[in-house]
Design a protein around this motif. Structure first.
Motif, PDB file in Angstrom:
ATOM      1  N   THR A  59       0.830  -1.207   0.000  1.00 43.37           N
ATOM      2  CA  THR A  59       0.000   0.000   0.000  1.00 43.37           C
ATOM      3  C   THR A  59       0.861   1.252   0.000  1.00 43.37           C
ATOM      4  OG1 THR A  59      -1.707  -1.190   1.242  1.00 43.37           O
ATOM      5  CG2 THR A  59      -1.865   1.204   1.190  1.00 43.37           C
ATOM      6  N   TRP A  60       1.882   1.262   0.844  1.00 40.10           N
ATOM      7  CA  TRP A  60       2.762   2.434   0.899  1.00 40.10           C
ATOM      8  C   TRP A  60       3.537   2.594  -0.409  1.00 40.10           C
ATOM      9  CZ3 TRP A  60       7.838   3.551   3.879  1.00 40.10           C
ATOM     10  CH2 TRP A  60       7.956   4.935   4.102  1.00 40.10           C
ATOM     11  N   ALA A  61       3.969   1.471  -0.988  1.00 42.93           N
ATOM     12  CA  ALA A  61       4.677   1.532  -2.270  1.00 42.93           C
ATOM     13  C   ALA A  61       3.770   2.105  -3.358  1.00 42.93           C
ATOM     14  CB  ALA A  61       5.167   0.143  -2.664  1.00 42.93           C
ATOM     15  N   GLY A  62       2.484   1.748  -3.317  1.00 41.86           N
ATOM     16  CA  GLY A  62       1.548   2.306  -4.287  1.00 41.86           C
ATOM     17  C   GLY A  62       1.417   3.810  -4.144  1.00 41.86           C
ATOM     18  N   VAL A  63       1.345   4.282  -2.896  1.00 40.09           N
ATOM     19  CA  VAL A  63       1.280   5.727  -2.652  1.00 40.09           C
ATOM     20  C   VAL A  63       2.548   6.410  -3.162  1.00 40.09           C
ATOM     21  CG1 VAL A  63       1.214   7.495  -0.846  1.00 40.09           C
ATOM     22  CG2 VAL A  63      -0.287   5.501  -0.693  1.00 40.09           C
ATOM     23  N   LEU A  64       3.701   5.816  -2.865  1.00 39.87           N
ATOM     24  CA  LEU A  64       4.969   6.391  -3.319  1.00 39.87           C
ATOM     25  C   LEU A  64       5.073   6.384  -4.840  1.00 39.87           C
ATOM     26  CD1 LEU A  64       7.383   4.784  -0.702  1.00 39.87           C
ATOM     27  CD2 LEU A  64       6.858   7.216  -0.919  1.00 39.87           C
ATOM     28  N   GLY A  65       4.605   5.300  -5.459  1.00 44.20           N
ATOM     29  CA  GLY A  65       4.664   5.210  -6.907  1.00 44.20           C
ATOM     30  C   GLY A  65       3.818   6.271  -7.590  1.00 44.20           C
ATOM     31  N   LEU A  66       2.612   6.472  -7.095  1.00 46.08           N
ATOM     32  CA  LEU A  66       1.762   7.520  -7.663  1.00 46.08           C
ATOM     33  C   LEU A  66       2.333   8.903  -7.366  1.00 46.08           C
ATOM     34  CD1 LEU A  66      -1.754   6.053  -6.769  1.00 46.08           C
ATOM     35  CD2 LEU A  66      -0.731   6.214  -9.048  1.00 46.08           C
ATOM     36  N   GLY A  67       2.885   9.064  -6.178  1.00 48.09           N
ATOM     37  CA  GLY A  67       3.439  10.360  -5.810  1.00 48.09           C
ATOM     38  C   GLY A  67       4.697  10.722  -6.575  1.00 48.09           C
ATOM     39  N   ALA A  68       5.364   9.727  -7.151  1.00 45.43           N
ATOM     40  CA  ALA A  68       6.593   9.986  -7.898  1.00 45.43           C
ATOM     41  C   ALA A  68       6.333  10.479  -9.316  1.00 45.43           C
ATOM     42  CB  ALA A  68       7.443   8.714  -7.949  1.00 45.43           C
ATOM     43  N   GLN A  69       5.075  10.549  -9.718  1.00 46.53           N
ATOM     44  CA  GLN A  69       4.755  10.967 -11.083  1.00 46.53           C
ATOM     45  C   GLN A  69       5.073  12.449 -11.286  1.00 46.53           C
ATOM     46  OE1 GLN A  69       3.984   8.463 -13.204  1.00 46.53           O
ATOM     47  NE2 GLN A  69       4.335   7.322 -11.297  1.00 46.53           N
ATOM     48  N   PRO A  70       5.441  12.829 -12.505  1.00 43.89           N
ATOM     49  CA  PRO A  70       5.849  14.226 -12.749  1.00 43.89           C
ATOM     50  C   PRO A  70       4.729  15.240 -12.535  1.00 43.89           C
ATOM     51  CG  PRO A  70       5.654  12.999 -14.818  1.00 43.89           C
ATOM     52  CD  PRO A  70       5.573  11.995 -13.711  1.00 43.89           C
TER      53      PRO A  70
END
Length: 236
Positions: free
Chosen positions: A123-134
């Motif tokens: 879940t946290w990785a998903g949040v980080l992945g979406l948050g890393a978008q430009p």
């Protein structure tokens, strides 16, 4: 205000009417739970259970509010025709979003420690992945700069991780004194982050123009604090 502008204030609206009231209730119940455990006050036996149950709802609410914010920013930052990566990237991001929500639901329901740890991290990785978008604006990604520590995004990611830890380790917190102490420490930090989120979120709201204003506002030089004249005949 256009429809997209209402979407942009959905995140702060939910934070104000849902998350922060829950924070207050959960903190109050935490204080009462500790007071009862230390036998300092004669409190109902239900305060501990209420603290734990509402803490679960708080953790889930924080994750969902963050996901809503990231989804709105990514989906509305530019017109659909100008979306970087096109349909393929949009589908990938949608799958990440759905997977993160499914992982959160699985974390909510599963009992085995290993699975709870795995779903917390997913879940946290998903949040980080979406948050890393430009499309997601971050003051800085370098923790060695002051801007990083003033970032609403990174504080939000941090408090999300702390909430997921509390949710994932709930069973261990109830029966292990060391985990309980770690839980208290983590949530004191979370409380401080919630306070900073209230400040930085308000600051960032002041910097977000309405949709019809963006073309003009973003033409300004934010470092020099100057904007181009709207009148081509105007004197400098």
């Amino acid at each position: 205000m256009a429809g997209v502008d209402w979407l942009w204030i959905l995140h702060p609206f939910l934070a104000v009417v849902l998350v922060y009231p829950l924070v207050g209730v959960v903190v109050r119940l935490a204080v009462q739970t500790r007071a009862r455990r230390l036998q300092k006050q004669n409190l109902p036996v239900t305060v501990g259970r209420d603290h734990s149950d509402l803490g679960r709802w708080l953790a889930a609410a924080v994750v969902m509010v963050v996901l809503i914010a990231l989804s709105v920013v990514i989906g509305t930052k530019v017109p659909v025709a100008e979306f970087q990566g096109g349909l393929g990237r949009a589908i990938q991001l949608l799958l990440v979003l759905v997977g993160t929500i499914v992982s959160l639901l699985a974390l909510w329901r599963c009992k085995r420690p290993g699975l709870r740890l795995a779903f917390s991290l997913i879940t946290w990785a998903g949040v980080l992945g979406l948050g890393a978008q430009p499309e997601v604006w971050r003051l800085s990604d370098n923790p060695l700069t002051p801007a990083f520590w003033q970032s609403h995004y990174w504080a939000g990611v941090g408090v999300t991780g702390l909430m997921l830890f509390s949710l994932g380790a709930r069973a261990e917190i109830l029966r292990d004194i060391r985990m309980r102490r770690m839980h208290v420490t983590a949530n004191v930090l979370a409380a401080l982050l919630f306070l900073t989120q209230g400040l930085t979120g308000t600051r960032d709201l002041l910097e977000i123009p309405l949709g019809w204003q963006k073309s003009t506002i973003y033409a300004c030089d934010f470092h020099a604090k100057t904007c181009p004249s709207l009148d081509p005949n105007a004197q400098p």
